[in-house]
Motif scaffolding. Sequence first.
Motif, PDB file in Angstrom:
ATOM      1  N   SER A  36      -1.119   3.119   1.754  1.00 52.82           N
ATOM      2  CA  SER A  36       0.301   3.147   2.087  1.00 52.82           C
ATOM      3  C   SER A  36       0.532   2.873   3.566  1.00 52.82           C
ATOM      4  CB  SER A  36       0.898   4.503   1.701  1.00 52.82           C
ATOM      5  OG  SER A  36       0.850   4.699   0.307  1.00 52.82           O
ATOM      6  N   ALA A  37      -0.380   3.349   4.420  1.00 52.20           N
ATOM      7  CA  ALA A  37      -0.234   3.095   5.852  1.00 52.20           C
ATOM      8  C   ALA A  37      -0.372   1.602   6.151  1.00 52.20           C
ATOM      9  CB  ALA A  37      -1.267   3.898   6.630  1.00 52.20           C
ATOM     10  N   PHE A  38      -1.326   0.932   5.492  1.00 51.21           N
ATOM     11  CA  PHE A  38      -1.469  -0.525   5.663  1.00 51.21           C
ATOM     12  C   PHE A  38      -0.222  -1.247   5.158  1.00 51.21           C
ATOM     13  CE2 PHE A  38      -6.298  -0.098   5.627  1.00 51.21           C
ATOM     14  CZ  PHE A  38      -6.423  -0.454   6.964  1.00 51.21           C
ATOM     15  N   ILE A  39       0.261  -0.822   3.988  1.00 51.64           N
ATOM     16  CA  ILE A  39       1.432  -1.471   3.399  1.00 51.64           C
ATOM     17  C   ILE A  39       2.659  -1.262   4.280  1.00 51.64           C
ATOM     18  CG2 ILE A  39       3.001  -1.395   1.415  1.00 51.64           C
ATOM     19  CD1 ILE A  39       0.499  -0.781  -0.301  1.00 51.64           C
ATOM     20  N   ALA A  40       2.728  -0.100   4.939  1.00 50.35           N
ATOM     21  CA  ALA A  40       3.855   0.153   5.842  1.00 50.35           C
ATOM     22  C   ALA A  40       3.927  -0.897   6.940  1.00 50.35           C
ATOM     23  CB  ALA A  40       3.739   1.548   6.452  1.00 50.35           C
ATOM     24  N   ARG A  41       2.773  -1.487   7.314  1.00 47.21           N
ATOM     25  CA  ARG A  41       2.750  -2.538   8.342  1.00 47.21           C
ATOM     26  C   ARG A  41       3.341  -3.845   7.830  1.00 47.21           C
ATOM     27  NH1 ARG A  41       1.396   2.320  10.036  1.00 47.21           N
ATOM     28  NH2 ARG A  41       0.728   2.305  12.230  1.00 47.21           N
ATOM     29  N   LEU A  42       3.441  -3.979   6.493  1.00 48.06           N
ATOM     30  CA  LEU A  42       4.075  -5.172   5.921  1.00 48.06           C
ATOM     31  C   LEU A  42       5.593  -5.105   6.018  1.00 48.06           C
ATOM     32  CD1 LEU A  42       1.947  -5.577   2.656  1.00 48.06           C
ATOM     33  CD2 LEU A  42       1.745  -6.935   4.751  1.00 48.06           C
ATOM     34  N   GLY A  43       6.137  -3.885   6.169  1.00 45.12           N
ATOM     35  CA  GLY A  43       7.575  -3.726   6.258  1.00 45.12           C
ATOM     36  C   GLY A  43       8.080  -2.612   5.361  1.00 45.12           C
ATOM     37  N   ALA A 344       3.574   5.732   9.527  1.00 42.24           N
ATOM     38  CA  ALA A 344       4.714   4.832   9.347  1.00 42.24           C
ATOM     39  C   ALA A 344       4.905   3.947  10.574  1.00 42.24           C
ATOM     40  CB  ALA A 344       5.981   5.636   9.077  1.00 42.24           C
ATOM     41  N   GLY A 345       5.180   2.679  10.343  1.00 49.13           N
ATOM     42  CA  GLY A 345       5.405   1.755  11.447  1.00 49.13           C
ATOM     43  C   GLY A 345       6.843   1.763  11.933  1.00 49.13           C
ATOM     44  N   ASN A 346       7.791   2.009  11.032  1.00 50.97           N
ATOM     45  CA  ASN A 346       9.205   2.001  11.370  1.00 50.97           C
ATOM     46  C   ASN A 346       9.597   3.341  11.998  1.00 50.97           C
ATOM     47  OD1 ASN A 346      12.083   2.294  11.155  1.00 50.97           O
ATOM     48  ND2 ASN A 346      12.092   0.552   9.747  1.00 50.97           N
ATOM     49  N   GLY A 351      10.820   9.380  11.659  1.00 50.77           N
ATOM     50  CA  GLY A 351      11.663  10.558  11.844  1.00 50.77           C
ATOM     51  C   GLY A 351      11.928  11.300  10.551  1.00 50.77           C
ATOM     52  N   GLU A 352      12.240  10.569   9.485  1.00 47.97           N
ATOM     53  CA  GLU A 352      12.523  11.212   8.197  1.00 47.97           C
ATOM     54  C   GLU A 352      11.262  11.821   7.593  1.00 47.97           C
ATOM     55  OE1 GLU A 352      15.454  11.528   7.995  1.00 47.97           O
ATOM     56  OE2 GLU A 352      16.310   9.807   9.024  1.00 47.97           O
ATOM     57  N   LEU A 353      10.128  11.154   7.783  1.00 41.30           N
ATOM     58  CA  LEU A 353       8.864  11.678   7.261  1.00 41.30           C
ATOM     59  C   LEU A 353       8.479  12.963   7.984  1.00 41.30           C
ATOM     60  CD1 LEU A 353       6.333  11.440   5.516  1.00 41.30           C
ATOM     61  CD2 LEU A 353       5.369   9.892   7.242  1.00 41.30           C
TER      62      LEU A 353
END
Length: 448
Positions: A36-43, A344-346, A351-353
């Motif tokens: 999930s951390a890698f996928i978070a870098r996709l957007g 999370a990248g965003n 903040g929400e996490l």
Amino acid sequence: MAAFMQQRELAITLWRQTWPMAIGVLALLGFQLVDSAFIARLGTSPLAAQSFTFPLSFLIIGIQVGMGIAIAALISRALGAGEKARAKRLSSLVLIAGGAVIGGLVVVLWLLQVPVFKLLGADEIALGYIRSYWGPQLFSAWLGALLYFIYSVFRAHGDTRTPGKMMVLSSLINLALDPLLIFGVGPWAGLGLPGAAWATAIAFSVGLLLTSGTLARCQWVTRQDIWQECRRSWRPFTGIAAPAMVSQLMPPLAAMLAITAVAGLGDTYVAAWGLASRLETLSLMVILAMTMSLPPWLGRCYGAGDWGQIQQLMRLAIKVVVIWQLSLGVLLALAAPWVAMALAGNPEVQGELALVIRFLLPSYAALGVCMLVVSAGNALGWPLRAMLLSSARLFICYLPCLWLGAYLYGWVGLAAGAAVGNLAAGLMAWVLLRRILSRPHRQAGYVS
């Protein structure tokens, strides 16, 4: 002094049975979190799309775990009663029947993907990502189920080291393949979101090849008299598996209902909730390991009629769960901003996490008590009570508190409500366990 030495011996044995599974679960869930951390870098959109698939993935896991619980209970009871030949037949049955059942479920979920994900709240952008990801993800889930059934056979025989080692190996393979298949290397652009699923499928395939060979060398399976054993065991198997599967299906159903509430808040919140779900399973690694290592031990005691040791084991396990999970939860809550930044990248998702981590992680001490009581119930002859407890946890405690909190205070209320629901479920499980263990003579008779 004798009682102290007996408690010490039980604690040492529990540690030896649990730590290999804890390391394996840590590795297995760790690579899922890294996925999930890698996928978070996709957007945010790919991460939200993956988050929509979690409830259905948990549905598959719920059915496989329910079947694994039943077969581990029957095998461990057979071994406790000295019926080694029957234990071999039961091991063969679960591998054949389990593979067929999960295979059929995978096909159904593939055919129904569009209406189901639309029902969960996925928009057209999310559906575009899901279409390319869902096929390889289902294939990897089927392979993972086969691997889990083999692990169940090992655990029923008291071998937790082999599954633990294989979980670590599979996780390392997956971690090595993730960045290559998701992002590519050199001129190859990579597969994006589907690359994560293919990495998992390859890792599980390697694990299957190795564990199948080990299982054959141990001679814990047989082809002889399988159908006769099927006719003999289908009733007791169904008596344990049906309530156990219902219990295991409750969390994915609750996850589907929860994510529909989250989806109304927007993709940022769905992405944060998906990461929190991954972190939840990772933070519960010790409890998950104990729900795998403890029931076969309890089953052998149940088969031998040793209720005194059962009571001591459960009291010890509850103490370990509360102390460990509360300490870990408080530590992660204090480190929430840094944990969220790593996952999370965003910045908005971060903040929400972080907010969800602060509320939920400490409450998992109570959730762990409930999970342990449910898993013990399936091994100790009261699967119906375990199913009812699991249902009450989700539909009386967790979801109503989550929905009420979200209705009153939005995202903050949703996180706080989920935490309150976990606390209520843990208290309910503790009261039920005390009542049951104080009257062991009223427990269900041995199911042969």
